[in-house]
Design an enzyme around this catalytic site. Structure first.
Site, PDB file in Angstrom:
ATOM      1  CG  ASP A  49      -2.132   0.954   0.977  1.00 37.96           C
ATOM      2  OD1 ASP A  49      -2.584   1.073  -0.178  1.00 37.96           O
ATOM      3  OD2 ASP A  49      -2.584   1.590   1.944  1.00 37.96           O
ATOM      4  CG  ASP A 107      -3.832  -2.070  -4.483  1.00 36.26           C
ATOM      5  OD1 ASP A 107      -4.523  -2.248  -5.493  1.00 36.26           O
ATOM      6  OD2 ASP A 107      -4.263  -1.537  -3.458  1.00 36.26           O
ATOM      7  CG  ASP A 129     -13.601   1.303   1.015  1.00 39.41           C
ATOM      8  OD1 ASP A 129     -13.353   0.093   0.974  1.00 39.41           O
ATOM      9  OD2 ASP A 129     -14.412   1.849   0.249  1.00 39.41           O
TER      10      ASP A 129
END
Length: 467
Positions: A117, A155, A305
């Site tokens: 991230d 990701d 989220d």
């Protein structure tokens, strides 16, 4: 997985703690045995998921029936996001064992890559890539031998803005090695790499990133995890990625799509504050599309989220908003939004033409292991126009070895551009590869792997010597 810019799809997901004895809830989704992709069978519904535990604890809540029937009844991914090398094997084994007993296919989301991230709300992962490989090796030991779906590192390829070129090369190597480690641990594992989503990187760029990270060793790629893009847009994007991969000589790869929250408006990135979201197509392996192996709920609906609530926490208001007004789950039919089975994508590769250059992921060494205290090496090359990747298998003889060196002679004009799980001396001509810390010790008759990427033509042979 918190957003860093409005271009991203973001959300954070953490692994749910196992809770024994959660009540069985709602309607199970029956899936037809027919499937257009390479997967066939029903997906595993984790009885200890956060939503099931919430419904069991709140039977009188006015939102419970809707959440139970439309979310808790459905199979969702189990996330493995905690760095726990000493216990991950037993955790995986327990989860896999329950799925196998139910004769269903489990979905595991691995979220452990170093510097994940890019330091956002879901920062963390393994402290370094050597420890990451240790964790992955332990993870792979718990996978059993039946079909499992692995969503490998959300990701990790679409979000690389925080990485230097050296760090990016190391990440690509780590993901490629992780893919092959998982495949070695369970040859029936279906491994999918990060394809971002249809409104992030271009299809061509996504294909380049997938190739660099070793998609040739995987079954394909996943898209739309935690995002809200429509299934049709993701399917079109996936066809373009597959077409680009075909142009690189990498054929036979397929897509899985996260449809957990893509049944409503797209709009802004954060699902915590948007009441226009709805659950999308229900999870199934019966997609009706030869390019798509499954629609999955990778991001569990109702988990936050990170913009309004704690990232990864289950929020019943969010779950109710996603489920309220959404269609009821099918009991015998695939999702009604599946692409028509009679209209295959025009850019799909011929299903009867296997790749001519991709090496088999389970190929044994081409030479027998030595009988003494030595080693042998075999090399499998995936060649495309102007470049290649090579996977090298080092096998010990009748006695264990503690350290190895592999010598490879490259054809004229070829050069190495990246190496994983080994150290290289030289980049062209005759190159010597030596083990790194975690793969130098090889038991008698056992094997380990390393690999490299280069320009030009790949090598045909490898020679191994033990330390």
């Amino acid at each position: 997985m918190a957003i860093l810019s409005s271009l991203r799809r973001r959300s954070a997901v953490t692994s749910a703690a196992a809770v024994v004895g959660a009540a069985a809830i709602g309607v199970c989704l029956a899936v037809s045995s027919a499937s257009a992709g390479t997967l066939s069978g029903s997906l595993y519904r984790d009885p200890s998921s956060a939503v099931i535990r919430w419904v069991a604890a709140n039977p009188g809540d006015s939102r419970a029936a809707v959440i139970r029937d439309k979310i808790a009844s459905q199979p969702q991914a189990r996330w493995f996001a905690n760095f726990n090398p000493s216990t991950v094997q037993s955790e995986v084994s327990g989860f896999i064992g329950a799925a196998n007993a139910a004769q269903q296919i489990p979905v595991l989301a691995v979220y452990e890559i170093t510097n994940r991230d890019c330091g956002g709300a879901s920062a963390g992962g393994a402290p370094d890539l050597n420890q990451y490989q240790t964790w992955v090796s332990n993870f792979a030991r718990g996978l059993g031998n039946q079909t499992v779906i692995i969503i490998l590192e959300t990701d990790s390829l679409a979000l690389t803005t925080c990485l230097s070129s050296g760090e990016l090369n190391a990440r690509n190597q780590a993901i490629s090695t992780a893919t092959r480690t998982i495949k070695s641990g369970n040859p029936n594992a279906k491994v999918y790499l990060d394809g971002g989503h249809s409104t992030w990187n271009s299809a061509g760029e996504t294909a380049n990133r997938l190739r660099a990270a070793g998609v040739q060793y995987a079954d394909g790629f996943f898209t739309n995890v935690s995002n809200f893009n429509s299934t049709s847009n993701e399917a079109n994007f996936g066809r373009n990625v597959i077409s680009s991969l075909n142009g690189m000589g990498i054929s036979g790869k397929r897509q899985v799509i996260d449809t957990s929250r893509n049944g409503g408006a797209s709009g802004d990135w954060c699902g915590d504050d948007n009441t226009d979201r709805r659950i999308g197509p229900y999870p199934t392996t019966n997609t009706g599309d030869s390019n798509i192996d499954a629609y999955l709920w990778v991001k569990p609906p109702g988990e936050a989220d990170g913009c309004r609530f704690t990232a990864g926490s289950f929020q019943p208001d969010l779950a109710f908003s996603l489920a309220n007004g959404a269609p009821n789950p099918p009991t015998t039919a695939p999702p009604t939004t599946a692409p028509p089975t009679t209209a295959p994508p025009t850019t799909a590769p011929p299903t009867t033409a296997p790749p001519t250059t991709a090496p088999p992921t389970t190929a044994p060494p081409t030479t027998p292991p030595p009988t003494g205290n030595g080693c042998s090496a075999s090399v499998a090359v995936n060649q495309w126009n102007g470049g290649f990747t090579a996977s090298v298998t080092v096998t010990a003889g009748s006695a264990s070895i503690n350290g190895w060196t592999v010598t490879i002679t490259l054809p004229g004009g070829s050069a190495i551009t990246g190496v994983w799980s080994a150290q290289a001396s030289g980049a062209s001509g005759t190159v010597r590869f030596t083990n790194v810390g975690y793969n130098g010790q090889v038991g008698a008759g056992q094997s380990t792997n390393f690999g490299f990427q280069g320009t030009g033509t790949g090598p045909a042979a490898a020679i191994c010597a033990s330390a």
